[in-house]
Design a protein around this motif. Sequence first.
Motif, PDB file in Angstrom:
ATOM      1  N   GLY A 156       0.818  -1.214   0.000  1.00  0.00           N
ATOM      2  CA  GLY A 156       0.000   0.000   0.000  1.00  0.00           C
ATOM      3  C   GLY A 156       0.844   1.252   0.000  1.00  0.00           C
ATOM      4  O   GLY A 156       0.538   2.220  -0.702  1.00  0.00           O
ATOM      5  N   GLU A 157       1.931   1.227   0.775  1.00  0.00           N
ATOM      6  CA  GLU A 157       2.827   2.385   0.813  1.00  0.00           C
ATOM      7  C   GLU A 157       3.511   2.583  -0.535  1.00  0.00           C
ATOM      8  O   GLU A 157       3.623   3.715  -1.026  1.00  0.00           O
ATOM      9  CB  GLU A 157       3.873   2.207   1.906  1.00  0.00           C
ATOM     10  N   PHE A 158       3.937   1.488  -1.147  1.00  0.00           N
ATOM     11  CA  PHE A 158       4.616   1.576  -2.442  1.00  0.00           C
ATOM     12  C   PHE A 158       3.663   2.159  -3.490  1.00  0.00           C
ATOM     13  O   PHE A 158       4.029   3.057  -4.260  1.00  0.00           O
ATOM     14  CB  PHE A 158       5.105   0.190  -2.870  1.00  0.00           C
ATOM     15  N   ALA A 159       2.426   1.669  -3.509  1.00  0.00           N
ATOM     16  CA  ALA A 159       1.436   2.178  -4.458  1.00  0.00           C
ATOM     17  C   ALA A 159       1.130   3.654  -4.196  1.00  0.00           C
ATOM     18  O   ALA A 159       1.000   4.449  -5.133  1.00  0.00           O
ATOM     19  CB  ALA A 159       0.155   1.349  -4.380  1.00  0.00           C
ATOM     20  N   ALA A 160       1.023   4.032  -2.923  1.00  0.00           N
ATOM     21  CA  ALA A 160       0.729   5.426  -2.582  1.00  0.00           C
ATOM     22  C   ALA A 160       1.869   6.350  -3.003  1.00  0.00           C
ATOM     23  O   ALA A 160       1.631   7.460  -3.509  1.00  0.00           O
ATOM     24  CB  ALA A 160       0.464   5.554  -1.083  1.00  0.00           C
ATOM     25  N   LEU A 161       3.114   5.894  -2.812  1.00  0.00           N
ATOM     26  CA  LEU A 161       4.259   6.700  -3.244  1.00  0.00           C
ATOM     27  C   LEU A 161       4.285   6.847  -4.765  1.00  0.00           C
ATOM     28  O   LEU A 161       4.590   7.920  -5.294  1.00  0.00           O
ATOM     29  CB  LEU A 161       5.559   6.068  -2.744  1.00  0.00           C
ATOM     30  N   LEU A 167       0.921  11.946  -9.566  1.00  0.00           N
ATOM     31  CA  LEU A 167       0.149  13.179  -9.407  1.00  0.00           C
ATOM     32  C   LEU A 167       1.021  14.421  -9.596  1.00  0.00           C
ATOM     33  O   LEU A 167       0.514  15.483  -9.956  1.00  0.00           O
ATOM     34  CB  LEU A 167      -0.524  13.212  -8.035  1.00  0.00           C
ATOM     35  N   ARG A 168       2.317  14.285  -9.330  1.00  0.00           N
ATOM     36  CA  ARG A 168       3.229  15.416  -9.536  1.00  0.00           C
ATOM     37  C   ARG A 168       3.623  15.582 -11.007  1.00  0.00           C
ATOM     38  O   ARG A 168       4.203  16.599 -11.383  1.00  0.00           O
ATOM     39  CB  ARG A 168       4.503  15.222  -8.700  1.00  0.00           C
ATOM     40  N   SER A 169       3.320  14.587 -11.822  1.00  0.00           N
ATOM     41  CA  SER A 169       3.721  14.614 -13.227  1.00  0.00           C
ATOM     42  C   SER A 169       2.998  15.732 -13.982  1.00  0.00           C
ATOM     43  O   SER A 169       1.822  16.008 -13.740  1.00  0.00           O
ATOM     44  CB  SER A 169       3.395  13.266 -13.879  1.00  0.00           C
ATOM     45  N   ASN A 170       3.713  16.365 -14.885  1.00  0.00           N
ATOM     46  CA  ASN A 170       3.093  17.387 -15.741  1.00  0.00           C
ATOM     47  C   ASN A 170       2.333  16.770 -16.903  1.00  0.00           C
ATOM     48  O   ASN A 170       1.443  17.400 -17.474  1.00  0.00           O
ATOM     49  CB  ASN A 170       4.161  18.348 -16.272  1.00  0.00           C
ATOM     50  N   ASP A 171       2.698  15.553 -17.290  1.00  0.00           N
ATOM     51  CA  ASP A 171       2.011  14.851 -18.377  1.00  0.00           C
ATOM     52  C   ASP A 171       2.097  13.358 -18.062  1.00  0.00           C
ATOM     53  O   ASP A 171       3.050  12.688 -18.452  1.00  0.00           O
ATOM     54  CB  ASP A 171       2.655  15.167 -19.724  1.00  0.00           C
ATOM     55  N   LEU A 172       1.102  12.843 -17.356  1.00  0.00           N
ATOM     56  CA  LEU A 172       1.146  11.470 -16.874  1.00  0.00           C
ATOM     57  C   LEU A 172       1.283  10.466 -18.006  1.00  0.00           C
ATOM     58  O   LEU A 172       2.100   9.540 -17.928  1.00  0.00           O
ATOM     59  CB  LEU A 172      -0.106  11.168 -16.045  1.00  0.00           C
ATOM     60  N   ASP A 173       0.487  10.620 -19.059  1.00  0.00           N
ATOM     61  CA  ASP A 173       0.527   9.651 -20.145  1.00  0.00           C
ATOM     62  C   ASP A 173       1.914   9.590 -20.786  1.00  0.00           C
ATOM     63  O   ASP A 173       2.342   8.528 -21.255  1.00  0.00           O
ATOM     64  CB  ASP A 173      -0.521   9.992 -21.214  1.00  0.00           C
ATOM     65  N   ASP A 174       2.610  10.702 -20.789  1.00  0.00           N
ATOM     66  CA  ASP A 174       3.940  10.751 -21.402  1.00  0.00           C
ATOM     67  C   ASP A 174       5.034  10.294 -20.443  1.00  0.00           C
ATOM     68  O   ASP A 174       6.032   9.697 -20.866  1.00  0.00           O
ATOM     69  CB  ASP A 174       4.221  12.182 -21.884  1.00  0.00           C
ATOM     70  N   GLU A 175       4.866  10.546 -19.155  1.00  0.00           N
ATOM     71  CA  GLU A 175       5.937  10.313 -18.193  1.00  0.00           C
ATOM     72  C   GLU A 175       5.781   9.039 -17.368  1.00  0.00           C
ATOM     73  O   GLU A 175       6.676   8.681 -16.606  1.00  0.00           O
ATOM     74  CB  GLU A 175       6.029  11.514 -17.237  1.00  0.00           C
ATOM     75  N   ILE A 176       4.682   8.326 -17.522  1.00  0.00           N
ATOM     76  CA  ILE A 176       4.407   7.203 -16.632  1.00  0.00           C
ATOM     77  C   ILE A 176       5.442   6.093 -16.760  1.00  0.00           C
ATOM     78  O   ILE A 176       5.817   5.453 -15.767  1.00  0.00           O
ATOM     79  CB  ILE A 176       2.977   6.659 -16.836  1.00  0.00           C
ATOM     80  N   TYR A 177       5.960   5.847 -17.960  1.00  0.00           N
ATOM     81  CA  TYR A 177       6.942   4.771 -18.130  1.00  0.00           C
ATOM     82  C   TYR A 177       8.211   5.074 -17.331  1.00  0.00           C
ATOM     83  O   TYR A 177       8.782   4.187 -16.705  1.00  0.00           O
ATOM     84  CB  TYR A 177       7.275   4.589 -19.613  1.00  0.00           C
ATOM     85  N   GLN A 178       8.621   6.318 -17.352  1.00  0.00           N
ATOM     86  CA  GLN A 178       9.806   6.723 -16.606  1.00  0.00           C
ATOM     87  C   GLN A 178       9.573   6.581 -15.102  1.00  0.00           C
ATOM     88  O   GLN A 178      10.460   6.143 -14.349  1.00  0.00           O
ATOM     89  CB  GLN A 178      10.172   8.170 -16.956  1.00  0.00           C
ATOM     90  N   ILE A 179       8.378   6.953 -14.649  1.00  0.00           N
ATOM     91  CA  ILE A 179       8.055   6.855 -13.226  1.00  0.00           C
ATOM     92  C   ILE A 179       8.062   5.387 -12.782  1.00  0.00           C
ATOM     93  O   ILE A 179       8.667   5.038 -11.755  1.00  0.00           O
ATOM     94  CB  ILE A 179       6.686   7.503 -12.933  1.00  0.00           C
ATOM     95  N   ILE A 180       7.415   4.531 -13.554  1.00  0.00           N
ATOM     96  CA  ILE A 180       7.369   3.111 -13.198  1.00  0.00           C
ATOM     97  C   ILE A 180       8.774   2.520 -13.184  1.00  0.00           C
ATOM     98  O   ILE A 180       9.149   1.775 -12.272  1.00  0.00           O
ATOM     99  CB  ILE A 180       6.453   2.337 -14.168  1.00  0.00           C
ATOM    100  N   SER A 181       9.574   2.856 -14.176  1.00  0.00           N
ATOM    101  CA  SER A 181      10.939   2.343 -14.253  1.00  0.00           C
ATOM    102  C   SER A 181      11.760   2.768 -13.034  1.00  0.00           C
ATOM    103  O   SER A 181      12.511   1.969 -12.466  1.00  0.00           O
ATOM    104  CB  SER A 181      11.617   2.840 -15.533  1.00  0.00           C
ATOM    105  N   SER A 182      11.598   4.010 -12.618  1.00  0.00           N
ATOM    106  CA  SER A 182      12.365   4.496 -11.461  1.00  0.00           C
ATOM    107  C   SER A 182      11.956   3.775 -10.185  1.00  0.00           C
ATOM    108  O   SER A 182      12.799   3.485  -9.328  1.00  0.00           O
ATOM    109  CB  SER A 182      12.192   6.009 -11.305  1.00  0.00           C
ATOM    110  N   PHE A 183      10.679   3.455 -10.048  1.00  0.00           N
ATOM    111  CA  PHE A 183      10.218   2.731  -8.860  1.00  0.00           C
ATOM    112  C   PHE A 183      10.639   1.266  -8.903  1.00  0.00           C
ATOM    113  O   PHE A 183      10.955   0.679  -7.875  1.00  0.00           O
ATOM    114  CB  PHE A 183       8.697   2.858  -8.711  1.00  0.00           C
ATOM    115  N   GLN A 184      10.656   0.674 -10.101  1.00  0.00           N
ATOM    116  CA  GLN A 184      11.063  -0.724 -10.208  1.00  0.00           C
ATOM    117  C   GLN A 184      12.525  -0.920  -9.817  1.00  0.00           C
ATOM    118  O   GLN A 184      12.926  -1.986  -9.353  1.00  0.00           O
ATOM    119  CB  GLN A 184      10.832  -1.229 -11.637  1.00  0.00           C
ATOM    120  N   GLN A 185      13.319   0.136  -9.969  1.00  0.00           N
ATOM    121  CA  GLN A 185      14.749   0.055  -9.644  1.00  0.00           C
ATOM    122  C   GLN A 185      15.047   0.281  -8.163  1.00  0.00           C
ATOM    123  O   GLN A 185      16.190   0.146  -7.739  1.00  0.00           O
ATOM    124  CB  GLN A 185      15.517   1.062 -10.501  1.00  0.00           C
TER     125      GLN A 185
END
Length: 199
Positions: A156-161, A167-185
């Motif tokens: 739950g904490e990981f998902a919330a983070l 939510l801080r992203s300026n363009d979620l559809d464009d930046e989501i892959y980068q966000i997911i990749s950073s969390f996976q690492q």
Amino acid sequence: MAIKREDIKIACICLSNQNRSMEAHAQMLRRGMKRVWSYGTGYHVKLPGMSIDQPNVYSFGTPYAAIAADLERKNKDFYSQIGLLDLVRRNAKIKTAPEQFQQLEIVDFDLIFTFEERVYEQVILQLETKPPVAMKQCHIINVETRDDATEAVKGGEFAALMAEAMLRSNDLDDEIYQIISSFQQRPAAPFLLHHISFV
């Protein structure tokens, strides 16, 4: 077109809408996210019983307060000791009753977090059988999480983070892959899956 941060709608989904989805729901609410909902994809709501072969089974829509009362009637001491009564009472403070995802007539979420691969697959299948209404991208992200109290807190904490970063992203559809990749690492990150559906 970029989604406005204040308009992003989030769903948290597990099997019974009791442990993992409700923990993530609670953590997101504590972080100030307002547009959060939670669901289950099982046929029934299943909770541990006094033996492995005798779970407590309820219909979706049964109020958490009624579930707590039933568990108290059956064996208050036992269900208090294993933490189940606290879990159900916590849920009752968040919403009235567990809800089944498949019963939604219209799905209008930007982010869906699931916590088990089979739930992830059920959600994708359900979305693919519904004609799109809003014609917008819905990102389904699986945060693989074992179904126990300790791991539910971590998941739950990981998902919330992740949701906060999105939510801080300026363009979620464009930046989501980068966000997911950073969390996976991240160290000890759970296994993540990502799929895009149109809703």
